[in-house]
Design a protein around this motif. Structure first.
Motif, PDB file in Angstrom:
ATOM      1  N   TYR A 209      10.237  -3.976   7.607  1.00 33.26           N
ATOM      2  CA  TYR A 209      10.382  -2.523   7.455  1.00 33.26           C
ATOM      3  C   TYR A 209       9.004  -1.864   7.326  1.00 33.26           C
ATOM      4  O   TYR A 209       8.205  -2.235   6.461  1.00 33.26           O
ATOM      5  CB  TYR A 209      11.289  -2.235   6.242  1.00 33.26           C
ATOM      6  N   HIS A 210       8.728  -0.916   8.220  1.00 34.45           N
ATOM      7  CA  HIS A 210       7.556  -0.032   8.172  1.00 34.45           C
ATOM      8  C   HIS A 210       6.254  -0.804   7.891  1.00 34.45           C
ATOM      9  O   HIS A 210       5.858  -1.635   8.688  1.00 34.45           O
ATOM     10  CB  HIS A 210       7.815   1.087   7.159  1.00 34.45           C
ATOM     11  N   PHE A 211       5.601  -0.593   6.739  1.00 31.88           N
ATOM     12  CA  PHE A 211       4.252  -1.107   6.524  1.00 31.88           C
ATOM     13  C   PHE A 211       4.212  -2.614   6.259  1.00 31.88           C
ATOM     14  O   PHE A 211       3.126  -3.202   6.182  1.00 31.88           O
ATOM     15  CB  PHE A 211       3.584  -0.339   5.372  1.00 31.88           C
TER      16      PHE A 211
ATOM     17  N   GLY B 159      10.088   5.326   8.450  1.00 26.33           N
ATOM     18  CA  GLY B 159      10.381   5.442   7.030  1.00 26.33           C
ATOM     19  C   GLY B 159       9.217   5.303   6.075  1.00 26.33           C
ATOM     20  O   GLY B 159       9.178   4.377   5.272  1.00 26.33           O
ATOM     21  N   HIS B 160       8.282   6.277   6.109  1.00 27.04           N
ATOM     22  CA  HIS B 160       7.080   6.195   5.275  1.00 27.04           C
ATOM     23  C   HIS B 160       7.392   6.191   3.777  1.00 27.04           C
ATOM     24  O   HIS B 160       6.847   5.388   3.024  1.00 27.04           O
ATOM     25  CB  HIS B 160       6.142   7.345   5.632  1.00 27.04           C
ATOM     26  N   THR B 161       8.239   7.121   3.325  1.00 27.77           N
ATOM     27  CA  THR B 161       8.609   7.172   1.900  1.00 27.77           C
ATOM     28  C   THR B 161      10.127   7.302   1.782  1.00 27.77           C
ATOM     29  O   THR B 161      10.827   7.408   2.785  1.00 27.77           O
ATOM     30  CB  THR B 161       7.982   8.392   1.169  1.00 27.77           C
TER      31      THR B 161
ATOM     32  N   ASP C 258       7.713  12.116  10.267  1.00 29.97           N
ATOM     33  CA  ASP C 258       7.452  10.768   9.740  1.00 29.97           C
ATOM     34  C   ASP C 258       6.156  10.274  10.381  1.00 29.97           C
ATOM     35  O   ASP C 258       5.629  10.887  11.309  1.00 29.97           O
ATOM     36  CB  ASP C 258       8.632   9.848  10.127  1.00 29.97           C
ATOM     37  N   GLU C 259       5.659   9.167   9.900  1.00 26.41           N
ATOM     38  CA  GLU C 259       4.531   8.528  10.582  1.00 26.41           C
ATOM     39  C   GLU C 259       5.027   7.888  11.878  1.00 26.41           C
ATOM     40  O   GLU C 259       6.045   7.200  11.868  1.00 26.41           O
ATOM     41  CB  GLU C 259       3.930   7.446   9.691  1.00 26.41           C
ATOM     42  N   LEU C 260       4.281   8.122  12.942  1.00 27.76           N
ATOM     43  CA  LEU C 260       4.626   7.524  14.237  1.00 27.76           C
ATOM     44  C   LEU C 260       3.620   6.401  14.495  1.00 27.76           C
ATOM     45  O   LEU C 260       2.490   6.646  14.901  1.00 27.76           O
ATOM     46  CB  LEU C 260       4.535   8.605  15.329  1.00 27.76           C
ATOM     47  N   TYR C 261       4.051   5.180  14.224  1.00 28.58           N
ATOM     48  CA  TYR C 261       3.140   4.037  14.351  1.00 28.58           C
ATOM     49  C   TYR C 261       2.755   3.782  15.813  1.00 28.58           C
ATOM     50  O   TYR C 261       3.594   3.848  16.708  1.00 28.58           O
ATOM     51  CB  TYR C 261       3.811   2.768  13.805  1.00 28.58           C
ATOM     52  N   GLY C 262       1.483   3.462  16.006  1.00 27.27           N
ATOM     53  CA  GLY C 262       1.003   3.127  17.340  1.00 27.27           C
ATOM     54  C   GLY C 262      -0.103   2.099  17.265  1.00 27.27           C
ATOM     55  O   GLY C 262      -0.504   1.669  16.185  1.00 27.27           O
TER      56      GLY C 262
ATOM     57  N   GLY D 166       0.828  -1.200   0.000  1.00 25.29           N
ATOM     58  CA  GLY D 166       0.000   0.000   0.000  1.00 25.29           C
ATOM     59  C   GLY D 166       0.866   1.255   0.000  1.00 25.29           C
ATOM     60  O   GLY D 166       0.361   2.359  -0.164  1.00 25.29           O
ATOM     61  N   HIS D 167       2.143   1.091   0.223  1.00 24.16           N
ATOM     62  CA  HIS D 167       3.106   2.185   0.192  1.00 24.16           C
ATOM     63  C   HIS D 167       3.889   2.162  -1.132  1.00 24.16           C
ATOM     64  O   HIS D 167       3.769   1.238  -1.923  1.00 24.16           O
ATOM     65  CB  HIS D 167       4.075   2.052   1.365  1.00 24.16           C
ATOM     66  N   ASP D 168       4.738   3.185  -1.302  1.00 27.31           N
ATOM     67  CA  ASP D 168       5.494   3.340  -2.547  1.00 27.31           C
ATOM     68  C   ASP D 168       6.723   2.426  -2.568  1.00 27.31           C
ATOM     69  O   ASP D 168       7.856   2.882  -2.427  1.00 27.31           O
ATOM     70  CB  ASP D 168       5.912   4.816  -2.701  1.00 27.31           C
TER      71      ASP D 168
HETATM   72 ZN    ZN Z   1       3.637   4.746   6.034  1.00 25.30          ZN
END
Ligand code: ZN
Length: 291
Positions: free
Chosen positions: A112-114, A246-248, A194-198, A36-38
């Protein structure tokens, strides 16, 4: 052999030794192709960040688009570490089993991330990654894991699974300074906006939270909790590391990301970290980026 031959043999040996010393120590595989991310933007950056460490030779395995992933069969066993930048359609049973066996038998896995949102219904994947989010996950996925009153706690409370507020700068705080990944890093350091995941949940078995970040509520969209950002999971003989940053590609220029990712991938590959902390590492109140 005559003297000349000995000298030639010695010369060849020296050249081979120099090549061996200069060659990357570990083989890494990035899996991607759906997200869903780049993923097209971030994968080459992840590859370069690993190559820049001098430690990794990196291949990329790209899953075809769509629901039919039956042709996707990476040879995980040929690598010291597998990095997932994948979030998408289920993999064939054979590929799922190959990844589980690979980690069980001592392989390294980095999420990594998503990629933590992938495979909500795959039991072993959720065990391997410890904590996940999104993808229709509910509180059945497991507890939240947070830093409360000076220790890590598991909160089996109802509520969402995986969320973040608007992009914002935040401070990362190391909670386990004696792990190879965090050893020698300053206790507190800034991430770029950045996005702060929670609100991550999961089985959280054999989970070690290395670092958290405080996610303020209200307009900043957090839970007013110290959320896990860097963590490890033991699974069989294998080592798993998660980096939620690391969103993008832009956020991947952050030295907070680069260094924690390079160190985490080395640890997942080998169980140790040989990299020095660079001079441009961020401080408690100032993020840093590389060109
Ligand atoms: Zn993201």
């Amino acid at each position: 052999m005559g003297r000349k031959h000995w000298i030639t043999a010695l010369g060849i040996w020296l050249v081979l030794a120099a090549v061996a010393l200069a060659a990357p120590k570990y083989k890494a595989l990035i899996v991607t192709g759906q997200n869903g991310h780049d993923w097209k933007g971030t994968t080459p950056v992840l590859k370069k960040v690993l190559e820049d460490s001098g430690l990794f030779a990196v291949d990329v395995a790209t899953c075809p688009p769509g629901k039919d992933t039956s042709g996707f069969k990476p040879d995980f066993k040929a690598y010291d570490v597998v990095v997932s930048n994948y979030q998408g359609a289920a993999w064939p049973e054979e590929t799922k089993k190959a990844l589980v066996d690979y980690v069980q038998d001592g392989g390294g896995l980095v999420i990594y991330h998503f990629a933590l949102a992938s495979f909500p219904d795959w039991k072993e994947y959720n065990e391997m990654i410890g904590l996940g989010g999104w993808g229709g996950r509910t509180e059945k996925a497991g507890p939240y894991v947070r830093w409360v009153d000076g220790k890590i706690v598991r909160q089996q409370t109802p509520g969402r699974t995986g969320s973040h507020g608007p992009m914002q700068p935040f401070q990362i705080v190391i909670r386990e300074p004696n792990h190879p990944i965090t050893q020698g890093l300053p206790e507190k350091f800034m991430q770029v906006p950045d996005e702060l995941y929670g609100w991550l949940r999961g089985p959280a078995k054999d989970l070690t939270v290395l670092a958290t970040a405080f996610a303020p509520g209200g307009k900043l969209g957090g839970a007013d909790e110290h959320e896990p950002i860097l963590f490890t999971i033991g699974y069989g003989k294998g080592r798993v590391f998660q980096n939620a940053l690391g969103h993008t590609a832009k956020e991947l220029r952050s030295v907070a990301f680069i260094v924690t990712f390079q160190r985490g991938v080395e640890w997942a590959a080998s169980g140790k970290v040989t990299q020095k902390v660079p001079d441009d590492f961020p401080t408690a109140d100032k993020a840093s980026v590389r060109p």
